[in-house]
Design a protein around this motif. Sequence first.
Motif, PDB file in Angstrom:
ATOM      1  N   ALA A  41       0.825  -1.205   0.000  1.00  0.00           N
ATOM      2  CA  ALA A  41       0.000   0.000   0.000  1.00  0.00           C
ATOM      3  C   ALA A  41       0.859   1.254   0.000  1.00  0.00           C
ATOM      4  O   ALA A  41       0.542   2.246  -0.677  1.00  0.00           O
ATOM      5  CB  ALA A  41      -0.934  -0.005   1.216  1.00  0.00           C
ATOM      6  N   GLN A  44       2.251   1.687  -3.494  1.00  0.00           N
ATOM      7  CA  GLN A  44       1.198   2.101  -4.418  1.00  0.00           C
ATOM      8  C   GLN A  44       0.821   3.560  -4.199  1.00  0.00           C
ATOM      9  O   GLN A  44       0.601   4.314  -5.151  1.00  0.00           O
ATOM     10  CB  GLN A  44      -0.029   1.203  -4.246  1.00  0.00           C
ATOM     11  CG  GLN A  44      -1.233   1.602  -5.093  1.00  0.00           C
ATOM     12  CD  GLN A  44      -0.984   1.453  -6.592  1.00  0.00           C
ATOM     13  OE1 GLN A  44      -0.004   0.830  -6.984  1.00  0.00           O
ATOM     14  NE2 GLN A  44      -1.861   2.007  -7.403  1.00  0.00           N
ATOM     15  N   TYR A 165      -6.557  -1.475  -0.641  1.00  0.00           N
ATOM     16  CA  TYR A 165      -5.796  -1.126  -1.850  1.00  0.00           C
ATOM     17  C   TYR A 165      -6.628  -0.258  -2.792  1.00  0.00           C
ATOM     18  O   TYR A 165      -6.141   0.740  -3.337  1.00  0.00           O
ATOM     19  CB  TYR A 165      -5.366  -2.408  -2.568  1.00  0.00           C
ATOM     20  CG  TYR A 165      -4.462  -2.189  -3.749  1.00  0.00           C
ATOM     21  CD1 TYR A 165      -3.088  -2.139  -3.598  1.00  0.00           C
ATOM     22  CD2 TYR A 165      -4.989  -2.026  -5.033  1.00  0.00           C
ATOM     23  CE1 TYR A 165      -2.251  -1.937  -4.687  1.00  0.00           C
ATOM     24  CE2 TYR A 165      -4.164  -1.825  -6.127  1.00  0.00           C
ATOM     25  CZ  TYR A 165      -2.796  -1.782  -5.939  1.00  0.00           C
ATOM     26  OH  TYR A 165      -1.979  -1.574  -7.024  1.00  0.00           O
TER      27      TYR A 165
END
Length: 508
Positions: A41, A44, A165
């Motif tokens: 996470a 990202q 996510y």
Amino acid sequence: MSSQSAADVPVDQLKKPAPEKTPGARTERANHRWWVLAVIALAQLMVVLDATVVTIALPSAQKALDFSDGNRQWIVTAYSLSFGSLLLVGGRLADLVGRRIVFLIGVVGFAGASALAGAAQNFEVLVTGRALQGLFGALLAPAALSLLNTTFTDAKERAKAFGIYGAIAGAGGGVGLLLGGVLTEHLSWRWTLYVNLVFAVFAFLGGLALLRKDAPADRQKLDLPGTLLVTAGLFCIVYGFSNAETHHWGSPMTWGFLVIGVVLVAAFSWWQTRAKHPLLPLRVLLDRNRGASFTVLALSGAGMFGVFLFLTYYLQLSLHYNPVKTGLGFLPMIGALMVAAQLVTNTLLPKLGPRPIVPTGMVMAAAGMAWLTVLDLNSTYAANVLPPLLVIGFGLGLVMPASMSVATERVAETDAGVTSAAVNTMQQVGGSIGTALLNTLAASAGATYLAHHTGKLVVAHAALHSYATAYWWSAGLLALGGVLALFMYRGGRPAPSEESAAPAPVHM
């Protein structure tokens, strides 16, 4: 790190009777997976927010480095070009070389590129750094999503993981605006790039400690003709849409590159039916639910652009908010998105399947966009901006994690990386289309308004008219996505956890 980490143990072994220490071992393995999610996470978030964190810093960077308005777009375009055109290659490399090593290389490279761009003393170095960020982001993003897909194989855990996510993927743009405003106002525009070093240190150390080595024993060859065709094709498509901002749609620099790009992508599709080791096996694309998710992600990527860019303009230029206050204005939307993301993945998706959820979310987001069209110079944040933002955020929270989870489920582990790359590619191409289309339509609407109206506030009203045009088109794109999702997704609940517990070959 022991070779028998959580990610190494097959799911079917977890279900077998075990020695007395099994409960403690299961808890340890579960904790391990959630730490892996934290690392994924974080990485990202670094990639997603970088698409917008620099936007607010652009005026300061332009003043410091003294480059022209015409060159300004390349700070954004250099990133999107390399990122969008290399995603599929990055995803396949993750499958062929190993997701862990590609993830770690992506993190280190992204950090180095960010440092180069942040230290830039001229326009050329800044653009080079942004292009390298896109290149390493194209390694990092699909590796992160495929790691998520192969780490969380239990249906309930998978739902929670994709909820988190998906919330990050949807909210990253808003977080980037807030962070960009804070860093630019209180430190320097350079810190909108340097901040990635902080994220990268934690992501790299966490990845090094937690991710299992996963290099395949039977390593296939990279499909070089397919790689060249799809990379060149996606480059031309993203570049063509980017040129629409500075050229007109009738310019060969716009339609010419778009035509070339479409021809090359068509040639790539043909080649994938002939290649011995295809870059993107057609079995990945032809699953009905996965195709629906790809379509939704592309259209939502195009539609979301409207709220981030044009509402930022409205808050700063029409309501005279500073960058920090503008970023704070997006926080309620992010909160609504996160609440909806957890609701849909933990409760709604396992019970209902994607067909009723994703179309509802797209229509909600479209309604919120249409609501923004009534904003004027006398509007207030609490009464006029906040309500549609909450509707948009909740709608996107239904869409993003559900479509991402469905897009990557039931995929063979050998295809996990390239499937994840296809998810990111759809979002990137959708965002490029949204950028070009909405910017062009808004500019045209504003110019037409100025040509037919006069008065003291005509410029301000022309800007409002241009924003409203963009909101209407965003609403149309999202509504179209909702209709297509309704017809494309299969009805009924997803496969039971026993069937979806481990990645399996895609059924055509």
